[in-house]
Design an enzyme around this catalytic site. Structure first.
Site, PDB file in Angstrom:
ATOM      1  N   ASP A 476      51.435  20.430 -47.788  1.00  0.00           N
ATOM      2  CA  ASP A 476      51.382  19.050 -48.467  1.00  0.00           C
ATOM      3  C   ASP A 476      50.335  18.067 -48.047  1.00  0.00           C
ATOM      4  O   ASP A 476      50.287  18.040 -46.580  1.00  0.00           O
ATOM      5  CB  ASP A 476      52.886  18.387 -48.390  1.00  0.00           C
ATOM      6  N   ILE A 477      49.488  17.482 -48.846  1.00  0.00           N
ATOM      7  CA  ILE A 477      48.301  16.683 -48.581  1.00  0.00           C
ATOM      8  C   ILE A 477      49.017  15.458 -47.835  1.00  0.00           C
ATOM      9  O   ILE A 477      50.099  14.797 -48.245  1.00  0.00           O
ATOM     10  CB  ILE A 477      47.568  16.230 -49.462  1.00  0.00           C
ATOM     11  N   GLU A 519      51.203  16.977 -54.907  1.00  0.00           N
ATOM     12  CA  GLU A 519      50.230  17.142 -53.790  1.00  0.00           C
ATOM     13  C   GLU A 519      50.673  18.628 -52.732  1.00  0.00           C
ATOM     14  O   GLU A 519      50.156  18.713 -51.829  1.00  0.00           O
ATOM     15  CB  GLU A 519      49.989  16.063 -53.026  1.00  0.00           C
TER      16      GLU A 519
END
Lengths: 611, 119
Positions: A476-477, A519
């Site tokens: 996950d960004i 994301e």
């Protein structure tokens, strides 16, 4: 309600007959409406019912396999729209044309009815594929020569470096042929809207293509004289004219006798523009706004040709010798086969053999082909798996039964190898094209959520069978929302594309990468234990954190966090995903920008044995 | 799955019903968006919506937007006679956009099966 596949064709034929029978009534009503409209100024709302009729006929005509009707209606809809779009005036000639179209539709319905009356029950619909796409849903993006650097400003550097390097490698003009050597990754993009050209070329660069944007035809022509690209992406409407793009490409082909594969992109979506594109030798036509992934797939197809992922065929036949013989013929043609001689084993075998198609003996002592097909069709994952039957001519009854549960083809014994290979590859390719449309994430071109979950099942089954480890990673960004908030969604998209490209280029071809949603990304690492997975992901983490993104005047960096779960510690898809998710949460909680391995007891008790 | 089919053209709607019933699903068919919204108020009875895009009064996109407005996350597949890709870009929140033509027989059950698998 019960599943009733046996009457599918019959019910479809009834619907089709009803559709055709109703058509004259509809055209008569429309004709009455049309008669009330006089040439000259017209209130567009009065044409609306007519447009709606054409629109409906376009869709239903195609759904019911009446191509003539669909084509007539589509043409009429386009004309009607064009007629009133610019100014609400309709000419006498246009009105006449509409009357003629209604006549033609009526005739078509009568003709079609007559033609199909006898064969309705066995009618096979004409199949069309929505968009021309590469079959390579399993293919990875082309690998760039230069390792991942940033996107945005750094792209131009990368482009220059690439051109230098390729300039060195490139041979001189081939005098004998009078043609120029082509570069694998060099793409020319010509669009008079330079913002569109820049944006699209930046995104394509993320997929390993080296795109040179041109905003005018003159500059493009000059560049074409110097060096030929692997493909050309061409706008159609230019200041020079409504068809200046297609004209230029046609002129190029005629004058220099060269063929550069060309993808046309245009805001125009009318028949005339598409026709011009075909006449100019265009390989594809995309209407604006274009999807980057669609262009990438087309470029992959145009510049590579062959799909490296071989077609997988499952052969089900109780006669082992015949099955082997068919397997041999298909393998000679480069396909991968698996032979199953016991029908009761088919479901298990399909779990870890990702079949593109099933080749099945129609008569087997334990259960018939159609019976087995019916079992397959009741499982969601195999609803659309193409089935080709091998039968002898005496099996007419079984053939009919097979048609009713969805047969994709019959081959009569003895089957010549050429015919076998042709039938199988045709159907498998078509299925892959369809499949590709549904399993890809539209922004990144990675597998989408559903596809990655299916892959996880397949990969897990393989790992269990081969007694090898497997890791599932969720990434996950970090603080992605603030990227979108501060710099806007286009910049956010660039970050997503950069991470997806990093994952694709740095991981092995046997690893499976998908966009899990938003994301979030997911990676399946085969034959890798947690230590190795941690090492791999941590390298990626460090590399990605060094990428500098630019948005206008600003530049910034991004990081990601990841959670890793592994088989055999966790032994079912849902447990693997849950454990990885918990580990990801822990990584976030511990301060982000780190990789966390799932604890063996991460998932609540009782669930681990789910498989 | 229990699926709601929305199409103002009864024959086209029946075709979708036929395709999905043959794949083992249970279908209910309505001919406009208002009816669809009423039925969907009892969200637990239905698990997926397959709707035509181009309908008078309430289009497929309007129906989808209204459902999302009401906080209903029920999976939603749009069918269109036009370019699905273009529509997919214009309408956000749909779980799939498919072209209404002969390929629907293959694409619709496949997409629905995927939705079922992802539940």
């Amino acid at each position: 309600m019960t599943t009733n596949t046996t009457t599918f064709e019959a019910r479809k034929a009834q619907l089709r007959a009803a559709f055709l029978a109703q058509l004259p009534e509809k055209t008569t009503a429309s004709r009455a409406q049309l008669a009330e409209i006089a040439p000259g100024r017209v209130d567009p709302s009065r044409l609306e019912p007519l447009r709606r009729l054409f629109h409906t006929l376009k869709g239903s005509g195609a759904s019911f396999g009446c191509a003539d009707i669909a084509a007539l209606a589509a043409d009429a809809e386009t004309k009607l729209r064009a007629a009133v779009e610019e100014q609400p005036v309709i000419s006498e000639a246009r009105l006449q044309e509409l009357h003629q179209t209604l006549d033609a539709l009526e005739h078509a319905s009568v003709d079609t009815e007559a033609q199909t009356a006898g064969i309705a029950a066995l009618s096979q619909p004409k199949r069309t594929v929505a968009t021309k796409t590469a079959e390579g849903s399993y293919r990875r993006a082309p690998v760039a020569i230069v390792p991942t650097t940033g996107v945005g400003a750094s792209n131009s550097d990368e482009r220059d470096r690439l051109s230098d390097r390729q300039g060195d490698q490139q041979g001189q003009q081939d005098d004998q042929q009078g043609t120029l050597e082509r570069l694998d990754k060099l793409i020319y993009l010509c669009d008079d809207d330079s913002a569109v050209a820049e944006r699209l070329s930046d995104q394509l660069n993320c997929f390993g293509y080296q795109v040179k944007p041109f905003s005018g035809l003159a500059a493009l022509e000059q560049a074409l004289g110097e060096r030929l690209p692997a493909a050309l992406i061409m706008d159609i409407v230019f200041p020079e004219g409504e068809q200046a793009g297609t004209d230029a490409v046609r002129e190029l082909a005629r004058r220099d006798d060269v063929e550069v594969p060309c993808i046309f992109i245009s805001a125009r979506d009318d028949f005339a523009a598409r026709l011009q594109a075909v006449k100019a030798g265009g390989s594809a036509y995309c209407s604006k706004p274009v999807k980057t992934t669609e262009i990438v797939e087309l470029l992959d197809q145009l510049t590579h040709g062959q799909d490296p992922q071989p077609i997988h065929v499952m052969i089900i036949d109780d006669d082992p010798e015949l099955a082997q013989w068919h397997a041999l013929a298909l393998e000679d043609a480069g396909m991968v086969t698996r032979v199953v001689t016991d029908p009761s084993q088919v479901l298990d075998q399909l779990d870890d053999f990702n079949a593109d198609l099933v080749l099945m003996d129609i008569y087997m002592p334990q259960c018939s082909g159609p019976e087995l097909a019916q079992v397959l069709r009741q499982i969601p994952g195999h609803v659309s798996l193409p089935i080709i039957y091998v039968s002898s001519e005496t099996d007419i009854g079984l053939q009919h039964q097979a048609l009713e549960v969805g047969a994709d083809g019959f081959l009569t014994k003895p089957v010549e190898p050429e015919r076998l290979v042709a039938s199988v590859s045709l159907r498998a390719e078509r299925m892959r094209t369809l499949h590709a449309l549904m399993v890809r994430d539209s922004l990144t071109g990675l597998f989408n959520h559903n596809a990655i979950m299916q892959w996880l099942e397949v990969a897990l089954a393989e790992a269990e069978r081969d007694r090898r480890p497997l890791c599932f990673v969720m990434l996950d960004i970090d603080h992605f929302k603030s990227v979108n908030d501060n710099y806007g969604h286009p910049t956010g998209d660039q970050v997503l594309l950069a991470l997806s490209r990093t994952l694709r280029l740095r991981l092995r071809s046997s690893d499976i990468v998908g966009r899990y949603g938003g994301e979030e990304f997911a990676v399946i690492l085969r034959n890798v234990d947690t230590d190795e997975a941690w090492g791999l992901m941590d390298q990626l983490r460090i590399g990605f954190s060094q990428v500098v993104f630019t948005a206008g005047e600003d530049s910034f960096r991004c990081t990601f966090s990841a959670g890793v779960s592994s088989f055999p510690t966790f032994n079912a898809p849902e447990v693997l995903t849950e454990a990885a998710d918990i580990a990801l949460y822990q990584a976030k909680h511990a301060g982000r920008n780190r990789i966390q391995i799932a604890e063996p007891d991460a998932v609540a008790d009782g669930k681990r044995g789910a498989a | 799955m229990r699926i709601l089919i929305v199409d103002d053209d009864p024959l086209a709607g029946e075709m979708a019903v036929l395709i999905l019933e043959s794949a083992g699903h249970q279908c209910q068919r309505v001919e406009n968006g208002i009816e669809a919204l009423e039925l969907l108020q009892d969200a637990h009875a239905l698990e997926l919506v397959v709707s035509d895009m181009n309908m008078p009064l309430v289009s497929g996109a309007d129906l989808l937007a209204e459902l999302r407005e009401r906080g209903q996350r029920i999976p939603f597949i749009l069918l269109t006679g036009d370019e699905p890709d273009v529509l997919a870009q214009q309408v956000s929140g749909a779980d799939g956009v498919l072209r209404k033509d002969a390929s629907l027989e293959e694409t619709l059950p496949l997409l629905v099966a995927r939705q079922a698998a992802s539940r």
